[in-house]
Design an enzyme around this catalytic site. Structure first.
Site, PDB file in Angstrom:
ATOM      1  CD  GLU A 319      -2.553  -1.324   2.621  1.00  0.00           C
ATOM      2  OE1 GLU A 319      -2.205  -0.563   3.549  1.00  0.00           O
ATOM      3  OE2 GLU A 319      -3.413  -2.201   2.763  1.00  0.00           O
ATOM      4  N   PRO A 320       1.639   1.503  -1.039  1.00  0.00           N
ATOM      5  CG  PRO A 320       2.573   1.609  -3.180  1.00  0.00           C
ATOM      6  CD  PRO A 320       1.791   0.704  -2.266  1.00  0.00           C
ATOM      7  N   GLY A 321       1.850   5.011  -0.599  1.00  0.00           N
ATOM      8  CA  GLY A 321       1.162   6.287  -0.823  1.00  0.00           C
ATOM      9  C   GLY A 321       2.189   7.361  -1.060  1.00  0.00           C
ATOM     10  NE  ARG A 322       6.168   9.037   3.690  1.00  0.00           N
ATOM     11  CZ  ARG A 322       5.903   9.854   4.698  1.00  0.00           C
ATOM     12  NH1 ARG A 322       6.252  11.117   4.614  1.00  0.00           N
ATOM     13  NH2 ARG A 322       5.308   9.401   5.792  1.00  0.00           N
ATOM     14  NE  ARG A 363       5.041  14.551   6.363  1.00  0.00           N
ATOM     15  CZ  ARG A 363       6.366  14.503   6.286  1.00  0.00           C
ATOM     16  NH1 ARG A 363       7.033  15.461   5.663  1.00  0.00           N
ATOM     17  NH2 ARG A 363       7.040  13.489   6.804  1.00  0.00           N
ATOM     18  CE1 TYR A 367       3.673  12.760  12.541  1.00  0.00           C
ATOM     19  CE2 TYR A 367       3.493  13.460  10.266  1.00  0.00           C
ATOM     20  CZ  TYR A 367       2.980  12.782  11.349  1.00  0.00           C
ATOM     21  OH  TYR A 367       1.772  12.147  11.249  1.00  0.00           O
ATOM     22  CB  CYS A 394      -0.876  34.198  14.778  1.00  0.00           C
ATOM     23  SG  CYS A 394      -0.478  35.242  16.181  1.00  0.00           S
ATOM     24  CD  GLU A 395       0.206  28.521  16.764  1.00  0.00           C
ATOM     25  OE1 GLU A 395       1.169  28.160  17.483  1.00  0.00           O
ATOM     26  OE2 GLU A 395      -0.964  28.557  17.148  1.00  0.00           O
ATOM     27  CE1 TYR A 424      -0.449  10.371   4.794  1.00  0.00           C
ATOM     28  CE2 TYR A 424       1.819  10.165   4.042  1.00  0.00           C
ATOM     29  CZ  TYR A 424       0.595   9.597   4.358  1.00  0.00           C
ATOM     30  OH  TYR A 424       0.434   8.252   4.215  1.00  0.00           O
TER      31      TYR A 424
END
Length: 484
Positions: A319-322, A363, A367, A394-395, A424
């Site tokens: 199940e590859p996605g990335r 991300r 992460y 504003c972070e 993602y």
């Protein structure tokens, strides 16, 4: 291992993570071919191009930020996976990124689609994907989602809890169908990856634990329901994995369970799904393996383990996605402000603010992910400058690329391109600070086509219905000393 961070986000004041030496690359115009999609290049004047289309033209036609998909690159990656796993099944993990155009393209190339919500299921069906080529995942599928998958004729449903087994059996009996199902097994393997995206250790929400006996109990429970057709076992050990060592241990344990099922129930299950998780190159030094090598190694592992157990080799699915969509897309931003900040040791870092940020790429904040960024609209003779690409939210944790080198003359109006943003990024995008999500534009042979339109403020306001009847507020408190 636990992951801890300051409540406001990861630390961001250090010159470079881990105190690495501050050494600029010799040439900022070089494109690492492992990181960028196949048809990204530079024109003679230094401008970045995607399948021949200049970055400046893309920005002028579609605005910024904009996700740019190299369609030919995506199609070739899909073909490479199908060829590598010939005789098995490749299900694209739709959670990485999904829209009808991408689903249709991947289905044309022979891939199935792995979906985990009613929304992803609806997109795949709208794209015309054969329902038999759909697999439904998820640790908390609702009754409605299970019903929709059964009504659509989804080819595989991956079971994740004892409650779900009972729900699906009841629904299948009511609808008069017998779905093919797999039991998701938690094999106790923690892949060499970020703790937040390693999914096969015991203390997590997915699957049935192999070590505790839950997986064997789940298999027995499914076999007690004639409404369900058990066809295999499923395992997923994490994401952004560069070697097959974790898969080797996982396959050994899953095949061991297949042997116990044969011995206990007298059946050999015909399928094994080893999930996704194959990594891609985001920065220099990342070393992903090509699909053919991954497939050869996984086949070798499964065949060896089945031979030792005296089992027929089951049909292999992944199940590859990335690994398929990630490198095929980049994001273009426009620079708004540049602010030099003095650091310890006499270093100066340029904070380069762009017109997107954590609303289109969470991300880095989530992460601590690394990315590669380049000046996209022109060449520059200026020396490299230690930089940090940040968003407009504003972070303090709103960082797109934490540590990078850009030409010292980067200025407002310049374009930056961030590589490998297909997975993602749009899929996890938000409207934080009420910013509309960017468009996704596909490019092939010098032509661009909008796949997902840019959201507008009017669309955001359409869901803001206000008060039907304005609530009465509290009576104002009397002001001391003032006559009524």
């Amino acid at each position: 291992m636990s992951h801890s961070a300051h409540p406001a986000g990861p630390s961001h004041g250090h010159p470079l993570p881990g105190g690495e030496p501050v050494v600029a690359p010799p040439d900022l115009t070089v494109l690492n071919r492992r990181i960028w999609s196949a048809n990204v290049d530079r024109a003679a004047d230094g401008e970045l191009t995607v399948a021949g289309l200049p970055a400046g033209q893309l920005a002028a036609e579609h605005g910024t930020p904009v996700f740019v998909l190299d369609s030919a690159d995506l199609r070739q990656r899909a073909r490479d996976y199908v060829a590598a796993f010939a005789g098995g099944d490749v299900f694209y993990a739709g959670k990485a990124f999904l829209c009808t155009a991408v689903a249709r393209l991947l289905a044309e190339e022979g891939l199935g689609i792995d979906v985990c919500t009613a929304g992803e299921l609806a997109i795949a069906l709208r794209a015309g994907v054969d329902p038999q080529r759909l697999a439904l995942h998820g640790n908390n599928k609702s009754v409605d989602e299970l019903r929709q998958a059964l009504a659509a004729g989804a080819g595989r449903i991956v079971l994740d809890s004892h409650l779900e087994i009972e729900r699906l059996a009841e629904l299948a009996a009511r609808l008069g169908v017998r779905p093919r199902v797999l039991v998701r097994v938690t094999v106790g393997v923690e892949a060499h990856t970020h703790a937040f995206i390693a999914t096969a250790h015991e203390d997590q929400k997915f699957g049935f634990s192999l070590a505790s006996g839950q997986a064997a109990a789940a298999v027995a429970r499914v076999l007690d329901h004639p409404e369900l057709q058990l066809v295999g076992l499923h395992s997923h050990i994490g994401s952004q994995i560069f070697d097959t060592g974790g898969f080797e241990v996982a396959a050994h344990r899953v095949v061991g369970l297949l042997a116990r099922i044969r011995d206990s129930h007298g059946i050999e299950l015909p399928e094994i799904d080893l999930g996704g998780g194959q990594g891609i190159a985001y920065v220099d030094g990342d070393d992903p393996q090509p699909p053919a090598r991954v497939a050869a190694r996984l086949r070798e592992i499964v065949e060896r383990e089945c031979g030792l157990a005296g089992l027929a080799v089951p049909r292999l699915a992944v199940e590859p996605g990335r690994a398929i969509i990630g490198p095929s897309m980049l994001t273009l931003y426009e620079v708004g402000t540049v602010k030099p900040v003095e650091l310890d040791g006499g270093l100066v870092r340029h904070y380069v603010s762009v017109d997107g940020g954590m609303s289109d790429n969470i991300r880095t904040a989530l992460y601590d992910a690394g990315y590669t960024v380049v000046l996209a609209n022109r060449t520059s003779e200026a020396p490299p400058q230690l930089s940090r690409v940040v968003g407009k939210h504003c972070e303090s944790g709103d960082i797109v690329v934490r540590d990078c080198w850009l030409p010292a003359d980067v200025a407002p109006g310049d374009l930056l391109a961030v590589a490998a943003t297909g997975a993602y990024c749009y899929a996890m995008a938000s409207n934080y600070n009420r910013i509309p999500r960017p468009p996704v534009v596909a490019v092939v042979d010098g032509e661009s086509e909008v796949l997902l339109r840019r959201e507008t403020l009017e669309q955001l306001m359409a869901n803001d219905v206000g008060w039907a009847v304005a609530p009465a507020g509290p009576e104002p408190a009397p002001v001391p000393g003032r006559a009524g």
